[in-house]
Design a protein around this motif. Structure first.
Motif, PDB file in Angstrom:
ATOM      1  N   HIS A 402     -11.200 123.709  39.893  1.00  0.00           N
ATOM      2  CA  HIS A 402     -12.370 124.581  39.821  1.00  0.00           C
ATOM      3  C   HIS A 402     -11.997 126.042  39.611  1.00  0.00           C
ATOM      4  O   HIS A 402     -12.799 126.825  39.116  1.00  0.00           O
ATOM      5  N   SER A 403     -10.758 126.408  39.980  1.00  0.00           N
ATOM      6  CA  SER A 403     -10.349 127.809  39.851  1.00  0.00           C
ATOM      7  C   SER A 403      -9.327 128.035  38.745  1.00  0.00           C
ATOM      8  O   SER A 403      -9.265 129.121  38.166  1.00  0.00           O
ATOM      9  N   HIS A 404      -8.512 127.015  38.420  1.00  0.00           N
ATOM     10  CA  HIS A 404      -7.438 127.182  37.445  1.00  0.00           C
ATOM     11  C   HIS A 404      -7.615 126.357  36.175  1.00  0.00           C
ATOM     12  O   HIS A 404      -6.820 126.487  35.253  1.00  0.00           O
ATOM     13  N   GLY A 405      -8.628 125.497  36.144  1.00  0.00           N
ATOM     14  CA  GLY A 405      -8.950 124.822  34.912  1.00  0.00           C
ATOM     15  C   GLY A 405      -8.431 123.408  34.791  1.00  0.00           C
ATOM     16  O   GLY A 405      -7.853 122.832  35.711  1.00  0.00           O
ATOM     17  N   VAL A 406      -8.599 122.870  33.583  1.00  0.00           N
ATOM     18  CA  VAL A 406      -8.384 121.458  33.311  1.00  0.00           C
ATOM     19  C   VAL A 406      -6.938 121.038  33.510  1.00  0.00           C
ATOM     20  O   VAL A 406      -6.646 119.853  33.720  1.00  0.00           O
ATOM     21  N   GLY A 407      -5.998 121.976  33.473  1.00  0.00           N
ATOM     22  CA  GLY A 407      -4.588 121.622  33.584  1.00  0.00           C
ATOM     23  C   GLY A 407      -4.097 121.393  34.995  1.00  0.00           C
ATOM     24  O   GLY A 407      -2.938 120.984  35.180  1.00  0.00           O
ATOM     25  N   ALA A 408      -4.933 121.601  36.008  1.00  0.00           N
ATOM     26  CA  ALA A 408      -4.466 121.494  37.402  1.00  0.00           C
ATOM     27  C   ALA A 408      -3.771 120.167  37.708  1.00  0.00           C
ATOM     28  O   ALA A 408      -2.722 120.166  38.357  1.00  0.00           O
ATOM     29  N   PRO A 409      -4.299 119.012  37.278  1.00  0.00           N
ATOM     30  CA  PRO A 409      -3.607 117.752  37.597  1.00  0.00           C
ATOM     31  C   PRO A 409      -2.573 117.335  36.570  1.00  0.00           C
ATOM     32  O   PRO A 409      -1.986 116.258  36.699  1.00  0.00           O
ATOM     33  N   ASP A 410      -2.307 118.155  35.549  1.00  0.00           N
ATOM     34  CA  ASP A 410      -1.418 117.755  34.466  1.00  0.00           C
ATOM     35  C   ASP A 410       0.043 117.863  34.891  1.00  0.00           C
ATOM     36  O   ASP A 410       0.492 118.894  35.400  1.00  0.00           O
ATOM     37  N   LEU A 411       0.800 116.794  34.644  1.00  0.00           N
ATOM     38  CA  LEU A 411       2.204 116.767  35.048  1.00  0.00           C
ATOM     39  C   LEU A 411       3.003 117.906  34.421  1.00  0.00           C
ATOM     40  O   LEU A 411       3.957 118.409  35.014  1.00  0.00           O
ATOM     41  N   GLY A 412       2.617 118.351  33.238  1.00  0.00           N
ATOM     42  CA  GLY A 412       3.361 119.387  32.547  1.00  0.00           C
ATOM     43  C   GLY A 412       3.296 120.751  33.195  1.00  0.00           C
ATOM     44  O   GLY A 412       4.090 121.637  32.856  1.00  0.00           O
ATOM     45  N   LEU A 413       2.361 120.954  34.127  1.00  0.00           N
ATOM     46  CA  LEU A 413       2.251 122.241  34.813  1.00  0.00           C
ATOM     47  C   LEU A 413       2.821 122.209  36.226  1.00  0.00           C
ATOM     48  O   LEU A 413       2.844 123.238  36.902  1.00  0.00           O
ATOM     49  N   PHE A 414       3.278 121.046  36.681  1.00  0.00           N
ATOM     50  CA  PHE A 414       3.740 120.943  38.072  1.00  0.00           C
ATOM     51  C   PHE A 414       4.933 121.850  38.344  1.00  0.00           C
ATOM     52  O   PHE A 414       4.983 122.545  39.362  1.00  0.00           O
ATOM     53  N   ALA A 415       5.925 121.849  37.469  1.00  0.00           N
ATOM     54  CA  ALA A 415       7.125 122.646  37.719  1.00  0.00           C
ATOM     55  C   ALA A 415       6.792 124.126  37.737  1.00  0.00           C
ATOM     56  O   ALA A 415       7.289 124.882  38.587  1.00  0.00           O
ATOM     57  N   HIS A 416       5.956 124.574  36.812  1.00  0.00           N
ATOM     58  CA  HIS A 416       5.570 125.991  36.773  1.00  0.00           C
ATOM     59  C   HIS A 416       4.839 126.379  38.049  1.00  0.00           C
ATOM     60  O   HIS A 416       5.099 127.445  38.626  1.00  0.00           O
ATOM     61  N   ARG A 417       3.919 125.543  38.491  1.00  0.00           N
ATOM     62  CA  ARG A 417       3.177 125.841  39.720  1.00  0.00           C
ATOM     63  C   ARG A 417       4.113 125.871  40.921  1.00  0.00           C
ATOM     64  O   ARG A 417       4.010 126.764  41.782  1.00  0.00           O
ATOM     65  N   SER A 418       5.047 124.924  40.988  1.00  0.00           N
ATOM     66  CA  SER A 418       6.002 124.905  42.100  1.00  0.00           C
ATOM     67  C   SER A 418       6.857 126.169  42.107  1.00  0.00           C
ATOM     68  O   SER A 418       7.110 126.763  43.161  1.00  0.00           O
ATOM     69  N   ALA A 419       7.316 126.585  40.921  1.00  0.00           N
ATOM     70  CA  ALA A 419       8.123 127.799  40.838  1.00  0.00           C
ATOM     71  C   ALA A 419       7.311 129.026  41.246  1.00  0.00           C
ATOM     72  O   ALA A 419       7.828 129.930  41.915  1.00  0.00           O
ATOM     73  N   THR A 420       6.038 129.058  40.855  1.00  0.00           N
ATOM     74  CA  THR A 420       5.172 130.170  41.249  1.00  0.00           C
ATOM     75  C   THR A 420       5.056 130.246  42.768  1.00  0.00           C
ATOM     76  O   THR A 420       5.114 131.334  43.361  1.00  0.00           O
TER      77      THR A 420
END
Length: 470
Positions: A402-420
């Motif tokens: 709801h706050s970050h968009g359609v990519g929230a559950p996408d596996l391709g963004l997991f590493a970036h989110r973890s690093a953040t």
């Protein structure tokens, strides 16, 4: 990574061990003096076991593993997993850019089996803020082999990350049917556990037009006798539509788009999410082609397969009909007509919903800032926005669509989110992240330069974390 030292809290405690928190744990592993532990109710790592149908592939490239898009040199990369399995050459010659789902599950199991601090069969019951110690108290129950309670315990941590994932969603008209056990009515998440029972049913209906629905329908079609398929596939979407997979379309799954999405007013965000269903609820075009090929092959002799594929319909009501049948009352939206469908078994490929965070946050619910729809507000660093009196941070993974968009559950963004999250915790760029990730400029204003992550907490650099019985 942890010992039973009741006097020293963890730097970070994770609730849930799915791919999101596993990514965070893998990237946290080499950081010296950083004490963390991870709690999971299930007895072992398991990624959508009911949908690991033979031959199904991921919708993301193998580079979207737990670490590679942030740290390609990590020991926890998928390629390193293949090296340890002595399968690099077979993978190389297979020329696979999108890996098998079963192999992704095996890869994650390999990582979770080696990382320290993994506590399976630990059910987190409550989280409280201790203002005197400036730490979170995490109460948990240790479970036995059959899921029975064996002991209770408490961990203490300066910061929390919630990665509790999603749960199968069953629409209201079908809920009572799913709760009754006399007729096979199963969510697609449990498909493989019930496949033999479904194949034995006289007629099977699949509801839902996403990737899961398509894969279940295809698997059933391939296993039912020719000319006696007795299958139906219905969906409320206006078509069995392919997933948007153009290269520029995929840029909606970048940090750039997440930053743009966060800048939009809340009503516009809600509108955009509803419009973007084909980005994540469509079907891979290879799967659609395989379904058509199988149907065509069965029509070569001149007949038509006994399979009904109907989009654009909703289930108005449903109920049992005798001891072994289900009656579905269908509305066709565009035609404005109604019909009924009688079947012997249902597979509900009706998607997933984010598990609510509130049950874990009851003790400090009033300290959580919320948006107009009552959902927790999440800042750009994936932290819940809390009352300043709570000095520790609560991060969320895959709970911020709801706050970050359609990519929230996408596996391709997991590493970036973890690093953040890790960069934010340390207040420095432990993992350098790109300033720009998309060719598309979303919006008329140029993207705002990425701000340096604020330091969340000063960490002790000696000692170990605390997991102790009570």
């Amino acid at each position: 990574m942890t010992t039973a030292d009741p006097n020293r809290p963890l730097d970070l405690a994770g609730v849930g061990i799915g791919p999101a928190n596993l990514s965070l744990a893998a990237l946290a592993y080499p950081l010296p003096g950083f004490e963390c532990a991870w709690f999971e109710q299930r007895p072992e790592f398991s990624w959508h076991p009911g949908l690991l149908v033979e031959g199904t592939v991921l919708q993301v490239p193998f580079l979207a593993d737990l670490v590679t898009l942030v740290d390609p040199t990590s020991r926890w990369s998928f390629l390193n997993y293949l090296r340890h399995q002595r399968r690099l050459y077979p993978f190389y010659f297979s020329e696979r850019f999108h890996g098998l789902r079963t192999e992704y599950d095996a890869y994650c199991r390999w990582v979770s089996g080696q990382l320290p601090g993994m506590h399976f069969s630990h059910q987190v019951d409550a989280i409280r803020w201790d203002p005197e110690g400036a730490v979170f108290d995490i109460d948990y129950t240790r479970l036995g082999p059959a899921g029975e309670a064996e002991a209770v315990g408490r961990a203490r941590a300066r910061n929390i990350v919630l990665g509790i994932g999603t749960a199968p969603h069953i629409p209201e008209p079908l809920r009572l049917l799913a709760e009754a056990r006399t007729i096979p009515v199963v969510h697609s998440a449990d498909y493989l556990d019930h496949r033999e029972r479904l194949l034995a049913a006289g007629h099977v209906t699949v509801i839902g037009s996403g990737q899961s629905g398509a894969e279940v329908f295809l698997d059933l079609l391939r296993r039912r006798p020719e000319g006696r398929e007795r299958l139906a596939w219905v969906s409320r979407t206006p078509a069995f539509a392919p997933m948007e997979y153009s290269k520029l379309g995929l840029e909606h799954f970048t940090p750039d788009y997440a930053a743009y999405f966060r800048s939009l007013p809340e009503p516009i965000r809600e509108q955009r999410l509803a419009q973007q269903w084909q980005l994540h609820k469509g079907v891979d075009h290879h799967t659609l082609a395989a379904i058509h090929d199988e149907l065509y092959r069965r029509s070569v002799g001149g007949g038509w397969p006994d399979a009904m594929l109907t989009p654009g319909v909703t289930v108005r009501t449903a109920g049992r009909l005798g001891s072994d049948q289900v009656e579905l009352h269908l509305d066709h939206v565009e035609q404005g007509e109604r019909s009924r469908l009688i079947t012997n078994a249902l597979v509900l490929a009706t998607g997933y919903r984010e598990r609510p965070l509130d049950p874990l946050l009851t003790a400090f619910d009033q300290a959580v800032l919320r948006d107009g729809a009552g959902r927790p507000c999440v800042d750009e660093y994936y932290r819940l926005q809390l009352d300043p009196a709570i000095t520790g941070s609560v991060f969320v993974q895959n709970a911020e669509r709801h706050s970050h968009g359609v990519g929230a559950p996408d596996l391709g963004l997991f590493a970036h989110r973890s690093a953040t999250i890790l960069n934010t915790l340390f207040g420095e760029e432990l993992y350098p992240l790109p300033e720009r990730t998309a060719f598309t400029t979303f919006g008329l204003r140029p993207p705002r330069p990425r701000a340096g992550a604020p330091r969340t907490h000063v960490f002790a650099t000696q000692g170990t974390g605390n997991i102790s019985p009570r």
